[in-house]
Design an enzyme around this catalytic site. Structure first.
Site, PDB file in Angstrom:
ATOM      1  N   ASP A  80      38.933 -29.812  -4.972  1.00 56.45           N
ATOM      2  CA  ASP A  80      38.229 -29.453  -3.748  1.00 56.45           C
ATOM      3  C   ASP A  80      37.620 -30.685  -3.074  1.00 56.45           C
ATOM      4  O   ASP A  80      37.614 -31.784  -3.640  1.00 56.45           O
ATOM      5  CB  ASP A  80      37.104 -28.460  -4.065  1.00 56.45           C
ATOM      6  CG  ASP A  80      37.623 -27.150  -4.634  1.00 56.45           C
ATOM      7  OD1 ASP A  80      38.761 -26.775  -4.302  1.00 56.45           O
ATOM      8  OD2 ASP A  80      36.888 -26.510  -5.403  1.00 56.45           O
ATOM      9  N   TYR A 109      38.121 -31.137 -17.387  1.00 59.59           N
ATOM     10  CA  TYR A 109      37.160 -31.515 -16.356  1.00 59.59           C
ATOM     11  C   TYR A 109      35.827 -31.877 -17.006  1.00 59.59           C
ATOM     12  O   TYR A 109      35.443 -31.304 -18.042  1.00 59.59           O
ATOM     13  CB  TYR A 109      36.904 -30.352 -15.389  1.00 59.59           C
ATOM     14  CG  TYR A 109      37.927 -30.198 -14.284  1.00 59.59           C
ATOM     15  CD1 TYR A 109      37.774 -30.860 -13.062  1.00 59.59           C
ATOM     16  CD2 TYR A 109      39.040 -29.382 -14.445  1.00 59.59           C
ATOM     17  CE1 TYR A 109      38.684 -30.701 -12.037  1.00 59.59           C
ATOM     18  CE2 TYR A 109      39.962 -29.217 -13.426  1.00 59.59           C
ATOM     19  CZ  TYR A 109      39.781 -29.878 -12.221  1.00 59.59           C
ATOM     20  OH  TYR A 109      40.698 -29.728 -11.205  1.00 59.59           O
TER      21      TYR A 109
END
Length: 321
Positions: free
Chosen positions: A76, A145
């Site tokens: 994003d 992540y």
């Protein structure tokens, strides 16, 4: 190496490993009029291969082909990557033409030209011929992540301001880890994510944990030798870091899980509330995403070459619980 046919062109697939600072991009995916990671790389590829796109959005080219990247995971706006993977199907003739007067093969020539043209906030880690069956998105086994937080109201390191979320109060890591432990396994993360068109929010989480990074010296003193001068610590010393590994992630999933965990860690929500959100997938206002700047895609892992095609086929199937 795998040959493909598109019209009358023979295409070969190239694997691209890269890293980027997401602060200056509107995410990975190409968007008209916005600076994106995919857009910047494809523009550089267009310049190298003789294809360019004008401001009116019309492609002008000397070959009937446009560079289109397929990525392991779309990040994003503001999200970083220290290891991202993409693939490109390129005409074999176009790849060889990249050599020019360089006495190297087409892949190495394209790698050198790309490194010359890419902006400073995108780093090409490597370019290679993709093995048969490789798909950057569907062949991936897992993605890792990290989300970095500075808690306790301690002054943050200004050099890390674009990669760390600063929080005023302290966090209860025990409660946060108790909460996030319910994420392990196959679940519908509909409370924390939005599905892609035609997709689901069912994902398999392999690991998820919050940890406090200890203060570790950057330089070690040899045994029996006294330290001379100040020994600096690693820049991440003292940070609170969330690590999550899954076979794939849905849109906004990691940032929303982090936001929910922090609510638990601050005492504003209970562990049971978090567990209920996992057990009953429903997207609503209390589970929205947190600031993107603390999030980094750290690694993408793939199976052995002889299992790539099988893995891609299995992942393409629609998931159910």
């Amino acid at each position: 190496m795998e040959d493909r046919q598109e019209g009358k062109m023979s295409l070969v697939r190239v694997r691209m490993d890269l890293a980027y600072d997401g602060g200056g991009f509107h995410g990975w995916a190409r968007q008209p009029g916005l600076r994106t990671v995919q857009g910047c790389i494809e523009h550089a590829l267009s310049l190298i291969t003789g294809v360019h796109r004008s401001k009116d959005g019309i492609a002008h080219r000397r070959v009937v082909w446009e560079p289109r990247l397929v990525v392991a995971g779309r990040t994003d706006t503001g999200v970083h990557a220290s290891h991202q993977v993409a693939h490109l199907d390129i005409p074999a003739a176009v790849l060889q033409a990249c050599r020019g007067h360089m006495g190297v093969d087409g892949v190495l020539a394209l790698e050198r030209r790309l490194r010359h043209l890419l902006p400073a906030d995108i780093v090409l880690l490597g370019l290679s011929m993709a093995p048969t069956g490789f798909d950057a998105r569907f062949s991936a086994l897992e993605r890792t992540y990290l989300y970095r937080v500075s808690q306790g109201g301690q002054p943050g390191d200004p050099r890390m301001r674009g990669y760390v979320l600063d929080l005023e109060g302290s966090l209860d890591l025990q409660a946060m880890n108790e909460a996030v432990s319910v994420c392990i396994g196959l679940h519908d993360f509909g409370s924390f994510a939005r599905p892609n068109p035609g997709g689901t929010t069912i994902r398999k989480v392999l690991a998820a944990h919050w940890d406090l990074v200890p203060n570790v010296n950057l330089f070690e003193t040899a045994p029996g030798q006294s330290a001379v001068g100040y020994l600096p610590t690693f820049m991440e010393s003292g940070l609170t870091v969330f690590r999550i590994v899954a076979d794939a992630f849905a849109h906004n999933m990691v940032r929303s899980l982090v936001a929910a965990c922090i609510q638990v860690g601050q005492g504003r929500r209970s562990v049971q509330w978090f567990a209920d959100k996992v057990a009953h997938p429903l997207r609503e206002g209390s589970t929205g995403p947190i600031d993107a700047r603390g999030l980094t895609l750290e690694h993408v892992a793939y199976p052995p070459d002889d299992q790539l095609a099988e893995r891609a086929q299995a992942i393409r199937a629609r998931r159910t619980l």
